[in-house]
Design an enzyme around this catalytic site. Sequence first.
Site, short mmCIF file in Angstrom:
data_model
loop_
_atom_site.label_atom_id
_atom_site.label_comp_id
_atom_site.label_asym_id
_atom_site.label_seq_id
_atom_site.Cartn_x
_atom_site.Cartn_y
_atom_site.Cartn_z
N SER A 141 0.86 -1.19 0.00
CA SER A 141 0.00 0.00 0.00
C SER A 141 0.89 1.24 0.00
O SER A 141 2.04 1.19 0.45
CB SER A 141 -0.86 0.01 1.27
OG SER A 141 -1.51 1.26 1.43
N TYR A 154 -2.44 -1.38 10.14
CA TYR A 154 -2.48 -1.47 8.67
C TYR A 154 -1.14 -1.01 8.09
O TYR A 154 -0.55 -1.69 7.25
CB TYR A 154 -3.63 -0.62 8.14
CG TYR A 154 -3.83 -0.72 6.64
CD1 TYR A 154 -4.51 -1.80 6.09
CD2 TYR A 154 -3.34 0.26 5.77
CE1 TYR A 154 -4.69 -1.91 4.72
CE2 TYR A 154 -3.51 0.15 4.40
CZ TYR A 154 -4.20 -0.93 3.88
OH TYR A 154 -4.37 -1.04 2.53
P1 NAD Z 1 -11.82 -5.20 -1.41
O1 NAD Z 1 -12.40 -5.15 -0.05
O2 NAD Z 1 -12.67 -4.82 -2.57
O3 NAD Z 1 -11.18 -6.64 -1.69
C1 NAD Z 1 -10.53 -7.38 -0.72
C2 NAD Z 1 -10.97 -8.83 -0.84
O4 NAD Z 1 -10.19 -9.61 0.07
C3 NAD Z 1 -12.44 -9.06 -0.46
O5 NAD Z 1 -13.09 -9.83 -1.47
C4 NAD Z 1 -12.36 -9.82 0.85
O6 NAD Z 1 -13.45 -10.74 1.03
C5 NAD Z 1 -11.04 -10.55 0.69
N1 NAD Z 1 -10.46 -10.94 1.97
C6 NAD Z 1 -10.29 -10.17 3.07
N2 NAD Z 1 -9.74 -10.88 4.05
C7 NAD Z 1 -9.54 -12.13 3.57
C8 NAD Z 1 -9.01 -13.31 4.12
N3 NAD Z 1 -8.58 -13.37 5.39
N4 NAD Z 1 -8.91 -14.42 3.34
C9 NAD Z 1 -9.36 -14.38 2.06
N5 NAD Z 1 -9.90 -13.30 1.49
C10 NAD Z 1 -9.99 -12.18 2.25
O7 NAD Z 1 -10.56 -4.23 -1.33
P2 NAD Z 1 -9.35 -3.93 -2.33
O8 NAD Z 1 -9.16 -2.47 -2.28
O9 NAD Z 1 -9.51 -4.60 -3.63
O10 NAD Z 1 -8.16 -4.57 -1.49
C11 NAD Z 1 -7.20 -5.45 -2.04
C12 NAD Z 1 -5.87 -5.15 -1.40
O11 NAD Z 1 -5.46 -3.83 -1.74
C13 NAD Z 1 -5.84 -5.21 0.12
O12 NAD Z 1 -4.66 -5.86 0.53
C14 NAD Z 1 -5.79 -3.75 0.53
O13 NAD Z 1 -5.19 -3.55 1.77
C15 NAD Z 1 -4.98 -3.16 -0.59
N6 NAD Z 1 -5.06 -1.72 -0.79
C16 NAD Z 1 -6.24 -1.12 -1.12
C17 NAD Z 1 -6.27 0.25 -1.33
C18 NAD Z 1 -7.54 0.97 -1.71
O14 NAD Z 1 -7.56 2.21 -1.65
N7 NAD Z 1 -8.58 0.29 -2.12
C19 NAD Z 1 -5.10 1.01 -1.21
C20 NAD Z 1 -3.92 0.36 -0.88
C21 NAD Z 1 -3.90 -1.01 -0.68
#
Ligand code: NAD
Length: 249
Positions: A141, A154
């Site tokens: 991130s 986080y």
């Molecule tokens: P999202 O919530 O749309 O997708 C995350 C997915 O991970 C969900 O489908 C959830 O059910 C699944 N998940 C969560 N915990 C889990 C577990 N223990 N086992 C299996 N599946 C699990 O969010 P996203 O934004 O697509 O997030 C994906 C990654 O990107 C994450 O690691 C998040 O920290 C990172 N991220 C997101 C952002 C943002 O702004 N959206 C920014 C930086 C990093």
Amino acid sequence: MLLKDKVAIITGGGSGFGRATSLLFAKEGAKVAVVDYVEEAAKMVANEIKSMGAEAIYVKADVSSEEDVMRFVDVTVKAFGKLDIIFNNAGIYVPGNAEQQKVEDWDRILNVNLKGVFLGCKYAIPHMKQNGGGAIINTASAAALIGFPEAIAYAASKGGVVSLTRAVALDYAKFGIRANCICPGTSETAITKDVLADPQLRAMFLAPIPLGRFGQPEDVANAALFLASDLSAYITGAVLPVDGGWTMA
Ligand code: NAD
């Protein structure tokens, strides 16, 4: 097709970055194992892929459980015969500074965001070695690159993902295994839905982004495709911001 006949596991594949990446990898010729602990979401993405005429399976699993990770790697290799790519992307966000963050939330965040990535590497790597190489992509991130407020666990978990990625890249380069991580900035997915629904917070998060928009799932999927494919054959241990320029020095 950039991933023709490659086999890929994508965790958190049911939503956001993971969903977009699952669809893109399949479009580029990969056979995809969509892993998520929300079974219905993983199933829907796998069905979308099959309706495109590509191959997919889904596995309900919690990436923080060693047993579950062993199972989804095993199921994937049994279904498709090998493993070329793992996108360790599942993650959760719970806000809180040092005083506010509950110890149980700290444990859960570190277990999913950091231990989950470790377990994905641990059980994917033996198959990649057997296969003569592979590509590991981890989702860190922007919170790992700059001081990130009000989310101590986080930020720590994502900093750990960056260091873990470099360690894996060094240890396994000799086996033809590349490991890189993506650092997304603020992007419009389920994880940010509530925060970005508030007009004041939305404006506050948008202001520091030079490119003037939030990230979209496809922005991360495109970066993951590059890092999974031979286009990045000479890149390992890289930390790639996909953040509209937010964290540039
Ligand atoms: P999202 O919530 O749309 O997708 C995350 C997915 O991970 C969900 O489908 C959830 O059910 C699944 N998940 C969560 N915990 C889990 C577990 N223990 N086992 C299996 N599946 C699990 O969010 P996203 O934004 O697509 O997030 C994906 C990654 O990107 C994450 O690691 C998040 O920290 C990172 N991220 C997101 C952002 C943002 O702004 N959206 C920014 C930086 C990093």
